[in-house]
Design a protein around this motif. Structure first.
Motif, PDB file in Angstrom:
ATOM      1  N   UNK A  59       3.767  12.042   2.800  1.00 26.15           N
ATOM      2  CA  UNK A  59       2.381  12.910   2.424  1.00 26.15           C
ATOM      3  C   UNK A  59       2.483  13.702   1.130  1.00 26.15           C
ATOM      4  N   UNK A  60       3.708  14.239   0.744  1.00 30.46           N
ATOM      5  CA  UNK A  60       3.811  14.954  -0.269  1.00 30.46           C
ATOM      6  C   UNK A  60       3.545  14.233  -1.652  1.00 30.46           C
ATOM      7  N   UNK A  61       3.734  13.001  -1.480  1.00 29.64           N
ATOM      8  CA  UNK A  61       3.519  12.001  -2.797  1.00 29.64           C
ATOM      9  C   UNK A  61       1.797  11.247  -2.551  1.00 29.64           C
ATOM     10  N   UNK A  62       1.395  11.829  -1.319  1.00 31.24           N
ATOM     11  CA  UNK A  62       0.108  11.066  -0.974  1.00 31.24           C
ATOM     12  C   UNK A  62       0.438   9.707  -1.093  1.00 31.24           C
ATOM     13  N   UNK A  63       1.396   9.095  -0.649  1.00 29.27           N
ATOM     14  CA  UNK A  63       1.828   7.582  -0.744  1.00 29.27           C
ATOM     15  C   UNK A  63       2.081   7.032   0.472  1.00 29.27           C
ATOM     16  N   UNK A  64       1.787   5.581   0.713  1.00 34.16           N
ATOM     17  CA  UNK A  64       2.136   5.038   1.654  1.00 34.16           C
ATOM     18  C   UNK A  64       2.710   3.608   1.306  1.00 34.16           C
ATOM     19  N   UNK A  65       3.631   3.193   2.181  1.00 35.44           N
ATOM     20  CA  UNK A  65       4.341   2.005   1.783  1.00 35.44           C
ATOM     21  C   UNK A  65       4.606   0.948   3.054  1.00 35.44           C
ATOM     22  N   UNK A  66       4.487  -0.379   2.767  1.00 37.09           N
ATOM     23  CA  UNK A  66       4.800  -1.316   3.741  1.00 37.09           C
ATOM     24  C   UNK A  66       5.866  -2.101   3.226  1.00 37.09           C
ATOM     25  N   UNK A  67       6.946  -2.477   4.450  1.00 36.74           N
ATOM     26  CA  UNK A  67       7.894  -3.535   3.874  1.00 36.74           C
ATOM     27  C   UNK A  67       7.644  -4.631   4.912  1.00 36.74           C
ATOM     28  N   UNK A  68       8.048  -5.911   4.325  1.00 37.38           N
ATOM     29  CA  UNK A  68       8.124  -7.002   5.423  1.00 37.38           C
ATOM     30  C   UNK A  68       9.390  -7.877   4.729  1.00 37.38           C
ATOM     31  N   UNK A  69      10.319  -7.779   5.670  1.00 33.18           N
ATOM     32  CA  UNK A  69      11.464  -8.720   5.471  1.00 33.18           C
ATOM     33  C   UNK A  69      11.274 -10.219   5.543  1.00 33.18           C
ATOM     34  N   UNK A  70      12.076 -10.936   4.768  1.00 32.14           N
ATOM     35  CA  UNK A  70      12.085 -12.578   5.044  1.00 32.14           C
ATOM     36  C   UNK A  70      12.072 -12.675   6.688  1.00 32.14           C
ATOM     37  N   UNK A  71      12.784 -12.206   7.422  1.00 29.86           N
ATOM     38  CA  UNK A  71      13.073 -12.629   8.811  1.00 29.86           C
ATOM     39  C   UNK A  71      11.687 -12.402   9.304  1.00 29.86           C
ATOM     40  N   UNK A  72      11.024 -11.297   9.127  1.00 22.86           N
ATOM     41  CA  UNK A  72       9.743 -10.985   9.601  1.00 22.86           C
ATOM     42  C   UNK A  72       8.826 -11.913   9.200  1.00 22.86           C
ATOM     43  N   UNK A 100       1.911   0.861  -1.646  1.00 27.23           N
ATOM     44  CA  UNK A 100       2.659  -0.159  -2.089  1.00 27.23           C
ATOM     45  C   UNK A 100       3.286  -1.175  -0.956  1.00 27.23           C
ATOM     46  N   UNK A 101       3.437  -2.305  -1.299  1.00 25.54           N
ATOM     47  CA  UNK A 101       4.018  -3.388  -0.322  1.00 25.54           C
ATOM     48  C   UNK A 101       5.292  -4.041  -1.108  1.00 25.54           C
ATOM     49  N   UNK A 102       6.323  -4.144  -0.258  1.00 21.72           N
ATOM     50  CA  UNK A 102       7.620  -4.610  -0.762  1.00 21.72           C
ATOM     51  C   UNK A 102       7.560  -5.933   0.211  1.00 21.72           C
ATOM     52  N   UNK A 103       7.732  -7.331  -0.498  1.00 29.18           N
ATOM     53  CA  UNK A 103       8.078  -8.277   0.307  1.00 29.18           C
ATOM     54  C   UNK A 103       9.146  -8.957  -0.015  1.00 29.18           C
ATOM     55  N   UNK A 104       9.949  -9.269   0.861  1.00 23.31           N
ATOM     56  CA  UNK A 104      11.437  -9.926   0.634  1.00 23.31           C
ATOM     57  C   UNK A 104      11.102 -11.412   0.455  1.00 23.31           C
ATOM     58  N   UNK A 105      11.687 -12.058  -0.768  1.00 24.30           N
ATOM     59  CA  UNK A 105      11.781 -13.422  -0.912  1.00 24.30           C
ATOM     60  C   UNK A 105      12.920 -14.038  -1.429  1.00 24.30           C
ATOM     61  N   UNK A 106      13.620 -14.358  -0.241  1.00 29.49           N
ATOM     62  CA  UNK A 106      14.911 -14.928  -0.061  1.00 29.49           C
ATOM     63  C   UNK A 106      14.999 -15.952  -1.221  1.00 29.49           C
ATOM     64  N   UNK A 107      14.106 -17.070  -1.064  1.00 32.29           N
ATOM     65  CA  UNK A 107      14.390 -18.047  -2.095  1.00 32.29           C
ATOM     66  C   UNK A 107      14.489 -17.687  -3.696  1.00 32.29           C
ATOM     67  N   UNK A 108      13.596 -16.789  -3.757  1.00 34.00           N
ATOM     68  CA  UNK A 108      13.657 -16.423  -5.400  1.00 34.00           C
ATOM     69  C   UNK A 108      14.554 -15.244  -5.585  1.00 34.00           C
ATOM     70  N   UNK A 109      15.258 -14.754  -4.507  1.00 31.93           N
ATOM     71  CA  UNK A 109      16.212 -13.613  -4.579  1.00 31.93           C
ATOM     72  C   UNK A 109      15.733 -12.297  -5.077  1.00 31.93           C
TER      73      UNK A 109
END
Ligand code: 5GP
Ligand code: MN
Length: 339
Positions: free
Chosen positions: A229-242, A270-279
């Motif tokens: 909240x203090x940075x008015x920021x929201x982020x999402x993660x998605x791992x390769x397993x997910x 922000x969204x952070x998406x893991x790509x194991x193939x590209x590393x």
């Protein structure tokens, strides 16, 4: 692009040419829409035109008129490079630097063909003979309409061209809601509908063709949503397993980042998406108002784009990327709390 430039381009296009049209890697609706719109236009003028994408794109774009004629550089490398080597003109659409085409960078850099850039990203490189670069434009598709208009040829816009242009304006404006949507954008959309773009059908084809698994993946992404909240920021993660759990397919995560911005009082998502193939961790950044995710991405995550929408990448692990992101944020608190 000056009147003089348009005059030269008109002269160039007066005789049949070998033309290659290229968008950025991981092409989106605007990239596919703009390249195919230009393709249909050039074919009408009897040119030998080919659309060539660096790699594959989401299924929800695979119905667009002309889709079956697209070549893919990663799987049809030889055919593509032969065409590039014999091209008189290369149109580069919806990107601002050759490295944005991934493995096509070398062959494009070495090509002697005349280059015409049509693009709306910030800080374009200077490789093109003719440059139509305008960061105020909603989309490259809107620019294709203006380009055809400048050539005095809007009467040749048929339902195929109109449909392609509509797709890119619609997807790049978040269905006509981002601030880049102007009255001019709507006037163009009105003309496209008159020329045969079927708006309801286009929306349905792009947005209402989800698989069950894609919606389940969205559920997973939303349950991973974190708010600072203090940075008015929201982020999402998605791992390769997910991603694997929900049988991830290209395009399944498109638009997911925007859910963060739909929270009250949040201006940075922000969204952070893991790509194991590209590393790598693929990052998408979105903002509201003056906070420039283009600059944020350029400085910290090897990317860029627009003020309110940018992409980037990280070679750290998913966990370390998030730690880096969280550690950087406080230095932006002032900017993020400015509006
Ligand atoms: P996305 O998050 O959807 O991948 O990208 C958002 C916007 O930023 C798109 O217009 C995309 O073309 C642009 N973009 C994504 N990654 C990069 C990058 O690395 N460099 C630049 N200049 N633009 C990018
Ligand atoms: Mn675009």
């Amino acid at each position: 692009m000056t009147k003089e430039d348009i005059k030269h381009i008109k002269q160039l296009l007066a005789k049949q040419k070998n033309i290659v049209i290229v968008p950025h890697k991981n092409p989106d609706g605007d990239a596919i829409g703009s390249t195919l719109a230009l393709y249909h236009y050039l074919i009408k003028h009897k040119h030998n035109a080919t659309v060539m994408v660096p790699n594959d794109y989401p299924t929800f774009l695979k119905w667009i008129p002309g889709n079956d004629h697209i070549l893919k550089h990663d799987s049809q490398t030889e055919a593509c490079e032969t065409l590039i080597k014999s091209a008189d003109i290369i149109f580069t659409l919806d990107f601002n630097a050759f490295h944005r085409t991934g493995n096509m960078e070398t062959v494009l850099t070495e090509s002697k063909a005349l280059k015409i850039m049509i693009d709306h990203h910030q800080a374009p490189d200077n490789y093109a003979t003719y440059m139509f670069s305008d960061v105020s434009m909603s989309s490259t598709c809107e620019m294709i309409y203006h380009f055809i208009d400048m050539l005095g040829d809007t009467s040749r816009i048929d339902s195929n061209i109109a449909t392609c242009i509509y797709v890119g304006i619609m997807t790049d404006t978040g269905s006509f809601r981002f601030p880049s949507t102007t009255s001019k954008t709507h006037q163009i959309i009105a003309k496209l509908i008159e020329k045969g773009a079927n708006n309801a059908e286009i929306h349905n084809n792009v947005y209402d063709t989800n698989s069950y698994e894609r919606l389940q993946l969205l559920g997973c992404a939303l349950s991973n949503l974190k708010v600072i909240p203090e940075s008015r920021t929201a982020y999402i993660t998605l791992s390769q397993d997910e991603l694997n759990m929900f049988n991830y397919k290209k395009g399944d995560t498109e638009g997911v980042v925007n859910y963060g911005l739909s929270l009250e009082n949040i201006v940075f998502a922000a969204i952070f998406i893991e790509d194991k193939q590209e590393g790598i961790i693929k990052i998408s950044l979105r903002s509201k108002g003056n906070f420039s995710v283009n600059e944020f991405s350029r400085v910290h995550f090897n990317g860029g784009g627009h003020t309110n929408a940018a992409g980037g990448r990280s070679e750290l692990s998913l966990k370390n990327t998030i730690e880096k992101f969280i550690s950087i944020l406080p230095s932006y608190n002032k900017a993020l709390n400015d509006d």
